[in-house]
Design a protein around this motif. Structure first.
Motif, mmCIF file in Angstrom:
data_model
loop_
_atom_site.group_PDB
_atom_site.id
_atom_site.type_symbol
_atom_site.label_atom_id
_atom_site.label_comp_id
_atom_site.label_asym_id
_atom_site.label_seq_id
_atom_site.Cartn_x
_atom_site.Cartn_y
_atom_site.Cartn_z
ATOM 1 N N PHE A 107 0.836 -1.209 0.000
ATOM 2 C CA PHE A 107 0.000 0.000 0.000
ATOM 3 C C PHE A 107 0.869 1.256 0.000
ATOM 4 C CE2 PHE A 107 -1.731 3.488 2.534
ATOM 5 C CZ PHE A 107 -2.901 3.780 1.837
ATOM 6 N N GLY A 108 1.867 1.280 0.889
ATOM 7 C CA GLY A 108 2.731 2.453 0.977
ATOM 8 C C GLY A 108 3.569 2.681 -0.255
ATOM 9 N N LEU A 109 3.884 1.611 -0.984
ATOM 10 C CA LEU A 109 4.675 1.737 -2.213
ATOM 11 C C LEU A 109 3.832 2.140 -3.413
ATOM 12 C CD1 LEU A 109 6.893 -1.483 -1.871
ATOM 13 C CD2 LEU A 109 7.651 0.883 -1.581
ATOM 14 N N ILE A 157 -8.973 1.580 2.131
ATOM 15 C CA ILE A 157 -10.047 0.723 2.646
ATOM 16 C C ILE A 157 -9.640 -0.741 2.553
ATOM 17 C CG2 ILE A 157 -12.448 0.004 2.345
ATOM 18 C CD1 ILE A 157 -12.112 2.846 3.436
ATOM 19 N N ALA A 158 -9.019 -1.126 1.439
ATOM 20 C CA ALA A 158 -8.570 -2.505 1.266
ATOM 21 C C ALA A 158 -7.508 -2.878 2.299
ATOM 22 C CB ALA A 158 -8.015 -2.702 -0.148
ATOM 23 N N LEU A 159 -6.634 -1.934 2.633
ATOM 24 C CA LEU A 159 -5.608 -2.178 3.650
ATOM 25 C C LEU A 159 -6.253 -2.432 5.008
ATOM 26 C CD1 LEU A 159 -2.655 -2.223 4.612
ATOM 27 C CD2 LEU A 159 -2.812 0.269 4.904
ATOM 28 N N LEU A 160 -7.262 -1.647 5.353
ATOM 29 C CA LEU A 160 -7.965 -1.838 6.626
ATOM 30 C C LEU A 160 -8.634 -3.213 6.675
ATOM 31 C CD1 LEU A 160 -9.634 1.667 7.173
ATOM 32 C CD2 LEU A 160 -7.504 0.785 8.151
ATOM 33 N N VAL A 161 -9.190 -3.655 5.534
ATOM 34 C CA VAL A 161 -9.811 -4.983 5.473
ATOM 35 C C VAL A 161 -8.765 -6.062 5.738
ATOM 36 C CG1 VAL A 161 -10.904 -6.659 3.926
ATOM 37 C CG2 VAL A 161 -11.675 -4.276 3.935
ATOM 38 N N ALA A 162 -7.578 -5.906 5.142
ATOM 39 C CA ALA A 162 -6.512 -6.901 5.330
ATOM 40 C C ALA A 162 -6.067 -6.959 6.788
ATOM 41 C CB ALA A 162 -5.327 -6.567 4.428
ATOM 42 N N ILE A 163 -5.947 -5.785 7.425
ATOM 43 C CA ILE A 163 -5.432 -5.720 8.796
ATOM 44 C C ILE A 163 -6.451 -6.225 9.813
ATOM 45 C CG2 ILE A 163 -4.669 -4.148 10.639
ATOM 46 C CD1 ILE A 163 -3.474 -2.365 8.451
ATOM 47 N N PHE A 392 -5.880 -5.227 -3.238
ATOM 48 C CA PHE A 392 -5.712 -3.926 -3.893
ATOM 49 C C PHE A 392 -6.263 -3.885 -5.305
ATOM 50 C CE2 PHE A 392 -2.094 -3.781 -0.759
ATOM 51 C CZ PHE A 392 -2.799 -2.995 0.143
ATOM 52 N N ASN A 393 -6.149 -4.985 -6.050
ATOM 53 C CA ASN A 393 -6.720 -4.970 -7.394
ATOM 54 C C ASN A 393 -8.243 -4.960 -7.362
ATOM 55 O OD1 ASN A 393 -4.209 -4.922 -8.543
ATOM 56 N ND2 ASN A 393 -4.082 -7.122 -8.867
ATOM 57 N N THR A 394 -8.821 -5.662 -6.401
ATOM 58 C CA THR A 394 -10.274 -5.611 -6.227
ATOM 59 C C THR A 394 -10.725 -4.190 -5.905
ATOM 60 O OG1 THR A 394 -10.308 -7.893 -5.423
ATOM 61 C CG2 THR A 394 -12.223 -6.528 -4.917
ATOM 62 N N ALA A 395 -9.989 -3.533 -5.001
ATOM 63 C CA ALA A 395 -10.346 -2.162 -4.616
ATOM 64 C C ALA A 395 -10.218 -1.204 -5.790
ATOM 65 C CB ALA A 395 -9.425 -1.699 -3.480
#
Length: 405
Positions: A107-109, A157-163, A392-395
């Motif tokens: 995400f950060g990259l 949002i996708a990152l929050l779902v992963a975490i 991330f691709n889904t998002a």
């Protein structure tokens, strides 16, 4: 076309990405210089002592550092193999699923260059603007983020779902008794402070000079709009004030080319290939053959474009290098279908970024794996590529289709 005509066009087209390629080479050298001052190792030890047992604080810090590596101190993935391995024992102690860290680093990259017009974001958004303008839709570099921010938000949002949902459960990793000394990894079970036992934690002159060089790089690129000029000024500060010995200059230049040269070369080749595609005249025929199937549905057209972008980017492994190729294909189609400028920006950004997270050949996945697999306990495909691809691709697809609707 005659072969000599093809080669002349190809070489001519490569020049369109020359500034971008130079930016990568200079930033690679800047990253190598920062590595050799030992600044990253000091930061790793400071992080270990600061976060104690709060895994979410660790995740947040790594997300911020990876974002800074794109926009504030543009060293790209160079920080990961230095910063992450010393933190692995702490992650093991916290029973932290490393797939969360892989997603956090990806995400950060990725998200910052899509949504923030600084550092690598300046390169990416400049490529979007230039290639859209060259293919019929005039866009200013400073206006791209005003449309593309929605893609960065979707990735957040996708990152929050992963975490908090997908990988929230604790995960244990087997201890390793010996590891590569080059990785800087300390075996699991040792106290995190041991990772820095041989490192002098005091900030020295060379560390402050290195930070000054990074700040100068940021300021110059924001003021001038030129990332190569900013990186060059940062290197002048680092070398001129002797943060790095002058006898190591040649070595650092070579290391910088090794770090970023592959990406720079892909960028040049893709720009040349895009010009050849454009000059053949086959693009218009392709667009006209597609129009009867999608002209009654912008949604269907957008979905088709995103799918094509996903396939191309996964193969190349570079969203930056994919832009010239996709712009030649997509922008004429966007014009014929009546997409707005903002919709066209979002579609091109999303199509280019799709596949970068999830491609086995992408630096967005190779970088995190290089750090997280220092002890051989993190699989590149199962633990980095698949998690980042799914989230991330889904998002990006959902955000782009919502924007079109």
């Amino acid at each position: 076309m005659p072969m000599d005509r093809i080669m002349n066009l190809f070489i001519s087209g490569m020049g369109q990405n020359s500034e971008t390629a130079l930016s990568y080479i200079l930033l690679g050298t800047l990253a190598a210089a920062m590595t050799h001052t030992g600044l990253a190792k000091i930061i790793a030890v400071k992080i270990s002592s600061f976060i104690k047992d709060n895994k979410y604080l660790l995740i947040g810090i790594l997300v911020l550092i990876s974002m800074m590596s794109q926009n504030l101190i543009p060293v790209h993935i160079a920080f990961i193999p230095i910063l992450i391995p010393p933190l692995l024992p702490l992650m093991n102690k916290l029973k932290l699923d490393r797939r969360i860290i892989a997603c956090s680093l990806a995400f950060g990259l990725k998200a910052p260059y899509i949504a923030i017009p600084a550092g690598f974001g300046l390169i990416f958004q400049g490529l979007i603007a230039d290639n859209m303008t060259n293919n019929g839709i005039e866009v200013l570099k400073q206006d791209v983020w005003k449309s593309s921010w929605i893609l960065g938000f979707a990735m957040f949002i996708a990152l929050l779902v992963a975490i908090f949902i997908t990988y929230r459960k604790p995960r244990e990793y087997a201890a390793v008794n010996n590891c590569s000394a080059e990785s800087g990894f300390t075996p699991a079970g040792n106290e995190s402070k041991n990772a820095g036992s041989s490192i002098d934690l005091k900030f020295k002159k060379e560390h402050f000079i290195t930070l000054l060089g990074a700040i100068v790089t940021l300021i110059i690129q924001l003021v001038s709009g030129s990332l190569p000029l900013g990186a060059l000024c940062g290197l002048i500060i680092i070398f001129g004030l002797r943060a790095v010995s002058h006898k190591n200059m040649d070595f650092l230049i070579n290391e910088g080319v090794g770090l970023m040269g592959y990406i720079a070369f892909v960028m040049l080749v893709c720009a040349g290939y895009a010009l050849v595609l454009k000059e053949t005249g086959g693009i218009e025929g392709l667009i006209n053959s597609i129009l009867p199937f999608v002209q009654n549905s912008k949604l269907l057209a957008a979905a088709a474009m995103l799918f094509i972008g996903l396939i191309i980017t996964i193969g190349i492994g570079s969203s930056f290098g994919t832009i010239p190729i996709l712009a030649v294909l997509f922008i004429p189609l966007c014009l014929k279908l009546g997409f707005s400028t903002s919709q066209s920006v979002i579609l091109l950004c999303a199509a280019a970024a799709l596949g970068d997270a999830g491609s086995p050949a992408s630096d967005t996945t190779l970088g995190p794996t290089a750090g997280l697999n220092a002890d051989g306990r993190h699989n590149h495909i199962k633990d980095t590529c698949i998690p980042t691809f799914i989230h991330f691709n889904t998002a990006l697809i959902i955000a782009a289709l919502i924007a079109v609707l």
